[in-house]
Scaffold this active site. Structure first.
Site, PDB file in Angstrom:
ATOM      1  N   ARG A 132      58.311   4.674 -39.506  1.00 52.25           N
ATOM      2  CA  ARG A 132      57.457   5.044 -38.477  1.00 52.25           C
ATOM      3  C   ARG A 132      56.268   5.199 -39.136  1.00 52.25           C
ATOM      4  NH1 ARG A 132      62.220   7.817 -36.954  1.00 52.25           N
ATOM      5  NH2 ARG A 132      63.123   6.781 -35.291  1.00 52.25           N
ATOM      6  N   LYS A 154      43.445  -3.716 -38.388  1.00 52.18           N
ATOM      7  CA  LYS A 154      44.544  -4.669 -37.522  1.00 52.18           C
ATOM      8  C   LYS A 154      45.357  -5.093 -38.481  1.00 52.18           C
ATOM      9  CE  LYS A 154      41.290  -6.341 -33.967  1.00 52.18           C
ATOM     10  NZ  LYS A 154      40.721  -7.466 -33.511  1.00 52.18           N
ATOM     11  N   GLU A 196      32.127 -15.468 -42.905  1.00 54.38           N
ATOM     12  CA  GLU A 196      32.387 -14.174 -42.252  1.00 54.38           C
ATOM     13  C   GLU A 196      31.001 -13.462 -42.659  1.00 54.38           C
ATOM     14  OE1 GLU A 196      34.462 -13.744 -39.862  1.00 54.38           O
ATOM     15  OE2 GLU A 196      36.316 -14.772 -40.380  1.00 54.38           O
ATOM     16  N   LYS A 237      30.828  -3.957 -40.638  1.00 52.88           N
ATOM     17  CA  LYS A 237      32.365  -3.999 -39.698  1.00 52.88           C
ATOM     18  C   LYS A 237      32.648  -2.347 -39.713  1.00 52.88           C
ATOM     19  CE  LYS A 237      36.592  -5.546 -39.173  1.00 52.88           C
ATOM     20  NZ  LYS A 237      37.678  -6.581 -39.480  1.00 52.88           N
ATOM     21  N   GLU A 247      39.013  -2.230 -30.071  1.00 52.27           N
ATOM     22  CA  GLU A 247      38.307  -3.439 -29.407  1.00 52.27           C
ATOM     23  C   GLU A 247      38.375  -3.322 -27.989  1.00 52.27           C
ATOM     24  OE1 GLU A 247      38.934  -7.237 -31.396  1.00 52.27           O
ATOM     25  OE2 GLU A 247      38.493  -8.299 -29.864  1.00 52.27           O
ATOM     26  N   ARG A 251      33.170  -4.259 -30.512  1.00 50.45           N
ATOM     27  CA  ARG A 251      34.075  -4.948 -31.550  1.00 50.45           C
ATOM     28  C   ARG A 251      34.367  -6.421 -31.524  1.00 50.45           C
ATOM     29  NH1 ARG A 251      39.041  -2.394 -35.153  1.00 50.45           N
ATOM     30  NH2 ARG A 251      39.275  -4.486 -36.511  1.00 50.45           N
ATOM     31  N   ASN A 255      33.783 -11.473 -33.020  1.00 44.86           N
ATOM     32  CA  ASN A 255      34.552 -12.706 -32.708  1.00 44.86           C
ATOM     33  C   ASN A 255      33.382 -13.737 -32.560  1.00 44.86           C
ATOM     34  OD1 ASN A 255      36.926 -11.668 -32.497  1.00 44.86           O
ATOM     35  ND2 ASN A 255      36.741 -11.012 -30.539  1.00 44.86           N
ATOM     36  N   HIS A 258      34.439 -17.255 -33.176  1.00 49.33           N
ATOM     37  CA  HIS A 258      35.829 -17.340 -33.464  1.00 49.33           C
ATOM     38  C   HIS A 258      36.442 -18.025 -32.255  1.00 49.33           C
ATOM     39  CE1 HIS A 258      35.080 -14.795 -36.795  1.00 49.33           C
ATOM     40  NE2 HIS A 258      36.427 -14.900 -36.976  1.00 49.33           N
ATOM     41  N   HIS A 262      38.730 -20.547 -33.483  1.00 47.38           N
ATOM     42  CA  HIS A 262      40.258 -20.641 -33.326  1.00 47.38           C
ATOM     43  C   HIS A 262      40.877 -21.873 -32.441  1.00 47.38           C
ATOM     44  CE1 HIS A 262      40.601 -15.998 -33.747  1.00 47.38           C
ATOM     45  NE2 HIS A 262      40.687 -16.634 -34.749  1.00 47.38           N
ATOM     46  N   HIS A 276      40.190 -20.946 -42.168  1.00 51.46           N
ATOM     47  CA  HIS A 276      39.772 -20.013 -41.016  1.00 51.46           C
ATOM     48  C   HIS A 276      38.185 -20.040 -41.106  1.00 51.46           C
ATOM     49  CE1 HIS A 276      39.321 -16.590 -38.126  1.00 51.46           C
ATOM     50  NE2 HIS A 276      38.706 -15.892 -39.049  1.00 51.46           N
TER      51      HIS A 276
HETATM   52  N1  LIG Z   1      43.249  -7.820 -39.952  1.00 51.95           N
HETATM   53  C1  LIG Z   1      42.270  -8.487 -39.837  1.00 51.95           C
HETATM   54  O1  LIG Z   1      41.218  -7.804 -39.129  1.00 51.95           O
HETATM   55  C2  LIG Z   1      41.791  -9.866 -40.071  1.00 51.95           C
HETATM   56  C3  LIG Z   1      40.411 -10.504 -40.060  1.00 51.95           C
HETATM   57  C4  LIG Z   1      40.325 -11.621 -40.317  1.00 51.95           C
HETATM   58  C5  LIG Z   1      41.408 -12.493 -40.863  1.00 51.95           C
HETATM   59  N2  LIG Z   1      42.784 -11.830 -40.910  1.00 51.95           N
HETATM   60  C6  LIG Z   1      43.704 -12.682 -41.325  1.00 51.95           C
HETATM   61  O2  LIG Z   1      43.553 -13.043 -42.861  1.00 51.95           O
HETATM   62  C7  LIG Z   1      44.259 -13.953 -43.234  1.00 51.95           C
HETATM   63  C8  LIG Z   1      43.244 -15.139 -44.022  1.00 51.95           C
HETATM   64  O3  LIG Z   1      42.923 -14.494 -45.034  1.00 51.95           O
HETATM   65  P1  LIG Z   1      42.591 -15.209 -46.490  1.00 51.95           P
HETATM   66  O4  LIG Z   1      41.367 -16.219 -46.355  1.00 51.95           O
HETATM   67  O5  LIG Z   1      42.298 -14.024 -47.487  1.00 51.95           O
HETATM   68  O6  LIG Z   1      43.851 -15.946 -46.813  1.00 51.95           O
HETATM   69  P2  LIG Z   1      44.904 -15.688 -47.888  1.00 51.95           P
HETATM   70  O7  LIG Z   1      45.398 -14.378 -48.004  1.00 51.95           O
HETATM   71  O8  LIG Z   1      45.781 -16.901 -47.410  1.00 51.95           O
HETATM   72  O9  LIG Z   1      44.131 -15.966 -49.281  1.00 51.95           O
HETATM   73  C9  LIG Z   1      43.940 -17.424 -49.536  1.00 51.95           C
HETATM   74  C10 LIG Z   1      44.298 -18.085 -50.807  1.00 51.95           C
HETATM   75  O10 LIG Z   1      43.687 -17.524 -51.936  1.00 51.95           O
HETATM   76  C11 LIG Z   1      44.630 -16.953 -52.907  1.00 51.95           C
HETATM   77  N3  LIG Z   1      44.074 -15.719 -53.537  1.00 51.95           N
HETATM   78  C12 LIG Z   1      43.595 -14.456 -53.046  1.00 51.95           C
HETATM   79  N4  LIG Z   1      42.983 -14.029 -53.853  1.00 51.95           N
HETATM   80  C13 LIG Z   1      42.865 -14.524 -54.777  1.00 51.95           C
HETATM   81  C14 LIG Z   1      42.242 -14.445 -56.198  1.00 51.95           C
HETATM   82  N5  LIG Z   1      41.448 -13.441 -56.375  1.00 51.95           N
HETATM   83  N6  LIG Z   1      42.449 -15.428 -57.094  1.00 51.95           N
HETATM   84  C15 LIG Z   1      43.060 -16.727 -56.766  1.00 51.95           C
HETATM   85  N7  LIG Z   1      43.723 -16.804 -55.708  1.00 51.95           N
HETATM   86  C16 LIG Z   1      43.509 -15.759 -54.736  1.00 51.95           C
HETATM   87  C17 LIG Z   1      45.941 -16.730 -51.908  1.00 51.95           C
HETATM   88  O11 LIG Z   1      46.976 -16.935 -52.656  1.00 51.95           O
HETATM   89  C18 LIG Z   1      45.691 -17.880 -50.990  1.00 51.95           C
HETATM   90  O12 LIG Z   1      46.251 -19.007 -51.495  1.00 51.95           O
HETATM   91  C19 LIG Z   1      44.809 -14.896 -41.887  1.00 51.95           C
HETATM   92  O13 LIG Z   1      46.027 -14.555 -41.895  1.00 51.95           O
HETATM   93  C20 LIG Z   1      43.891 -14.031 -40.774  1.00 51.95           C
HETATM   94  O14 LIG Z   1      44.535 -13.821 -39.561  1.00 51.95           O
HETATM   95  C21 LIG Z   1      42.938 -10.465 -40.511  1.00 51.95           C
HETATM   96 ZN   LIG Z   2      37.465 -14.282 -39.011  1.00 54.58          ZN
END
Ligand SMILES: NC(=O)c1ccc[n+]([C@@H]2O[C@H](COP(=O)([O-])OP(=O)(O)OC[C@H]3O[C@@H](n4cnc5c(N)ncnc54)[C@H](O)[C@@H]3O)[C@@H](O)[C@H]2O)c1
Ligand SMILES: [Zn+2]
Length: 379
Positions: A132, A154, A196, A237, A247, A251, A255, A258, A262, A276
């Site tokens: 929990r 999030k 971003e 942020k 949101e 907030r 987007n 986005h 998306h 992304h």
């Molecule tokens: N929670 C939120 O507010 C929020 C906001 C934006 C995006 N997201 C989510 O984030 C995700 C995308 O995140 P991302 O772009 O970091 O993708 P990811 O976590 O898949 O990382 C991208 C790639 O880089 C690699 N990687 C990460 N750090 C590394 C490093 N230091 N050295 C070598 N390789 C490395 C990972 O293994 C992966 O292959 C999506 O699922 C999206 O929905 C969440």
């Molecule tokens: Zn984004």
């Protein structure tokens, strides 16, 4: 055992996300993974730490983190998942939670999310659900995670019905953004995260956007400019999250780019064809072109946005995306399915200029369709 967090070095920046008794610090700078043990032990001495990470990040950074935690008297248990969006699913969530239970992580212990946004979202949701709710620390290792996903609370996973549909708001108790860890990130991923960064300038910080236009190469190279760009992004942020944690209001400005983005990401099947941030870059360029076409913003501003994104190597046009995409009606359907659409009226983030974005709740679907039709023809 060192219970004091180390003093801030000159090349460190520290910010706070103000959320009353759930406020937390974001520390930004090089070498933080090597200090993670001392910093975490200062918050939770002697705890067991479940480290959720992916195999790419584990190969490069897990050793340093584990050694640092042990040295500080903590007991780490690494839990590895496959890299990539596919790990944000029920099956992997179940494996992670089971592994945490097997490691006897209890409510006074901690989770550490070591990786990009995928690991952060997955581990954060596991922390929200485990017994929990267990506290967690974000150690983001991608640029996107450092400037966006690790801040704000999030968390979640995907379902067959769509992305991020199952999750929880669960704030971390600390964010450690090691800017040196980005040196091992592939260039394409760094660039995608940079979209971003630029977004924060375009939302409400025109001087920051101007600074990025002049200094982006130094941001990519590393050093002081990289730290500054990440700190400015996190500060933006954090300010938005403090004002509107769940949101219900502004907030939504985050987007920007986005809604279009998306739709394109979904159209490309959330694949390596379009990361992304690349989708967000096209989406931001489109939001500015649409704003200009509506007479809301100067054409010169839309052109400036496009020029900067192209200069850093990001896509800005549908034609830049390799492979087939849905037709205009298909894209309109994807936009209509987006969660930012409420009861038929289209809500978009539009702009009156660089740094002057706003929430437009009355976008006319017919005008949008005409715009997309032109965009698809490549003008
Ligand atoms: N929670 C939120 O507010 C929020 C906001 C934006 C995006 N997201 C989510 O984030 C995700 C995308 O995140 P991302 O772009 O970091 O993708 P990811 O976590 O898949 O990382 C991208 C790639 O880089 C690699 N990687 C990460 N750090 C590394 C490093 N230091 N050295 C070598 N390789 C490395 C990972 O293994 C992966 O292959 C999506 O699922 C999206 O929905 C969440
Ligand atoms: Zn984004």
């Amino acid at each position: 055992m060192n219970k004091q967090a180390p003093p801030l070095a000159a090349d460190r920046t520290q910010l706070s996300v103000g959320l009353g008794d759930r406020s937390y610090d974001i520390v930004i700078g090089p070498g933080l993974l090597a200090e993670s043990g001392a910093r975490i032990a200062a918050l939770r001495p002697g705890a067991r730490i479940g480290i959720v990470t992916d195999s790419n990040v584990a190969d490069r950074h897990l050793g340093v983190v584990e050694a640092s935690l042990r040295e500080a008297g903590l007991t780490p248990t690494p839990i590895l998942v496959e890299p990539g969006e596919k790990s944000k699913c029920f099956a992997v969530f179940e494996q992670v939670v089971d592994a945490l239970l097997a490691a006897r992580i209890e409510r006074r212990d901690l989770l550490l999310a070591l990786g990009g946004g995928v690991v952060g979202d997955l581990a954060g949701f596991a922390a929200a659900a485990l017994r929990r709710g267990v506290d967690f620390v974000q150690a983001p290792t991608s640029l996107l995670a450092q400037v966006d996903s690790s801040v704000g609370g999030k968390t979640g996973i995907n379902s067959r019905h769509g992305k991020n549909l199952v999750g929880a708001f669960h704030q971390p108790i600390l964010v450690l953004a090691d800017t040196g860890a980005l040196d091992t990130l592939p260039l394409r991923e760094f660039r995608s995260g940079y979209a971003e960064v630029a977004k924060y300038g375009l939302i409400d910080n025109a001087p920051f956007f101007g600074w990025l236009e002049r200094r982006w190469e130094a941001v990519f190279r590393g050093g002081a400019e990289r730290i500054e760009a990440i700190a400015t992004s996190c500060a933006s942020k954090a300010a938005v999250v403090s004002r509107d944690e769940k949101e219900t209001g502004d907030r939504a400005l985050l987007n920007l780019g986005h809604t279009f983005g998306h739709a394109l990401e979904a159209g490309a099947g959330f694949s390596q064809r379009l990361l992304h941030g690349e989708a967000v870059a096209v989406g931001m360029a489109q939001a500015f072109r649409f704003s200009a076409a509506q007479g809301l913003c100067a054409t010169a501003d839309a052109e400036r946005v496009e020029t900067h994104l192209r200069t850093v190597g990001l896509p800005t046009r549908i034609a830049d995306i390799p492979g087939a995409l849905p037709d205009t009606d298909g894209l309109m359907d994807l936009i209509a399915q987006d969660k930012k659409v409420s009861r038929g009226a289209l809500t978009f983030i539009l702009a009156r200029g660089i740094g002057q974005s706003y929430i437009a709740r009355d976008v006319d679907p017919a005008q949008l369709r005409a715009f997309l039709e032109e965009e698809r023809r490549g003008r």
